[in-house]
Design a protein around this motif. Structure first.
Motif, PDB file in Angstrom:
ATOM      1  N   PHE A  36       0.741  -0.866   0.383  1.00  0.00           N
ATOM      2  CA  PHE A  36      -0.445   0.030  -0.058  1.00  0.00           C
ATOM      3  C   PHE A  36       0.860   1.116   0.496  1.00  0.00           C
ATOM      4  N   LEU A  37       2.317   1.141   0.606  1.00  0.00           N
ATOM      5  CA  LEU A  37       2.683   2.325   0.897  1.00  0.00           C
ATOM      6  C   LEU A  37       3.981   2.878  -0.231  1.00  0.00           C
ATOM      7  N   TYR A  38       4.215   1.445  -1.316  1.00  0.00           N
ATOM      8  CA  TYR A  38       5.405   1.928  -1.728  1.00  0.00           C
ATOM      9  C   TYR A  38       5.432   0.840  -2.687  1.00  0.00           C
ATOM     10  N   GLY A  39       3.852   0.372  -3.436  1.00  0.00           N
ATOM     11  CA  GLY A  39       3.074   0.268  -4.902  1.00  0.00           C
ATOM     12  C   GLY A  39       3.813  -1.619  -4.639  1.00  0.00           C
ATOM     13  N   ALA A  40       3.681  -1.232  -6.472  1.00  0.00           N
ATOM     14  CA  ALA A  40       3.510  -2.884  -6.578  1.00  0.00           C
ATOM     15  C   ALA A  40       5.197  -3.256  -6.706  1.00  0.00           C
ATOM     16  N   ARG A  41       6.221  -2.568  -6.946  1.00  0.00           N
ATOM     17  CA  ARG A  41       7.606  -2.476  -6.516  1.00  0.00           C
ATOM     18  C   ARG A  41       8.299  -3.067  -4.466  1.00  0.00           C
ATOM     19  N   GLY A  42       8.032  -2.026  -4.747  1.00  0.00           N
ATOM     20  CA  GLY A  42       8.082  -1.894  -3.007  1.00  0.00           C
ATOM     21  C   GLY A  42       7.147  -3.305  -2.640  1.00  0.00           C
ATOM     22  N   GLY A  43       6.138  -3.234  -2.737  1.00  0.00           N
ATOM     23  CA  GLY A  43       5.248  -4.566  -1.854  1.00  0.00           C
ATOM     24  C   GLY A  43       6.131  -5.949  -2.521  1.00  0.00           C
ATOM     25  N   MET A  44       7.124  -6.138  -3.353  1.00  0.00           N
ATOM     26  CA  MET A  44       7.734  -7.006  -3.606  1.00  0.00           C
ATOM     27  C   MET A  44       9.180  -6.713  -2.709  1.00  0.00           C
ATOM     28  N   VAL A  45       9.422  -6.498  -2.432  1.00  0.00           N
ATOM     29  CA  VAL A  45      10.572  -6.066  -2.093  1.00  0.00           C
ATOM     30  C   VAL A  45      10.533  -6.208  -0.647  1.00  0.00           C
ATOM     31  N   VAL A  46       9.178  -5.833  -0.130  1.00  0.00           N
ATOM     32  CA  VAL A  46       8.870  -5.844   1.136  1.00  0.00           C
ATOM     33  C   VAL A  46       8.542  -7.393   1.856  1.00  0.00           C
ATOM     34  N   GLY A  47       7.753  -8.043   0.567  1.00  0.00           N
ATOM     35  CA  GLY A  47       7.234  -9.160   0.233  1.00  0.00           C
ATOM     36  C   GLY A  47       9.061 -10.387   0.668  1.00  0.00           C
ATOM     37  N   LEU A  48      10.251 -10.486  -0.073  1.00  0.00           N
ATOM     38  CA  LEU A  48      10.836 -10.515  -0.083  1.00  0.00           C
ATOM     39  C   LEU A  48      11.582 -10.497   1.079  1.00  0.00           C
ATOM     40  N   LEU A  49      11.708  -9.317   1.637  1.00  0.00           N
ATOM     41  CA  LEU A  49      12.392  -9.533   3.446  1.00  0.00           C
ATOM     42  C   LEU A  49      11.993  -9.762   4.378  1.00  0.00           C
TER      43      LEU A  49
END
Length: 140
Positions: free
Chosen positions: A87-100
């Protein structure tokens, strides 16, 4: 929306103010005014988001570890962190958070804490892929 709403919106004098106040004047719901506020203050929320997401990931890691490991249901509380990241960072940010999140609950977390049994790599890599997919879809 009714014709009365549109008439009021078109006839109202234009005042330079934030979207949340403008939405209140136009009769928008509280939820829509909150969304307008979040969009207006997006940069502020993004700056606060990084430490908040890292703190939430650490809290979920502690929750999962203290309740016995990946084998139990508490691992799913990480989805809240991932959805917030998308929600905060969009699709790319969501993927990075998911990876972490996948790495935090993957090779760093035992399957069963009491026995010290570690997860198979296929298991945590598969979970990491789903975490990334969830973050991507939330960020769209």
């Amino acid at each position: 929306m009714t014709a009365k709403f549109y008439r009021r919106a078109l006839s109202a004098p234009r005042v330079a103010c934030c979207p949340a106040v403008e939405g209140h004047r136009l009769g928008l719901s509280r939820r829509m005014r909150g969304l307008a506020w979040a969009l207006e203050h997006r940069q502020y929320l993004q700056r606060l988001g990084v430490p908040a997401l890292l703190l939430l990931m650490a809290a979920v890691f502690a929750l999962v570890y203290l309740t016995g490991g990946i084998k139990y249901v508490y691992v799913h509380s990480m989805y809240l962190v991932i959805l917030l990241g998308g929600f905060l960072y969009g699709a790319r940010g969501g993927m990075v958070v998911g990876l972490l999140a996948g790495l935090v609950l993957g090779p760093m977390m035992p399957l069963v804490v009491a026995t010290g049994e570690w997860q198979e790599p296929e298991s945590w890599l598969f979970r990491c892929g789903f975490f990334m997919l969830a973050g991507y879809l939330c960020g769209l």
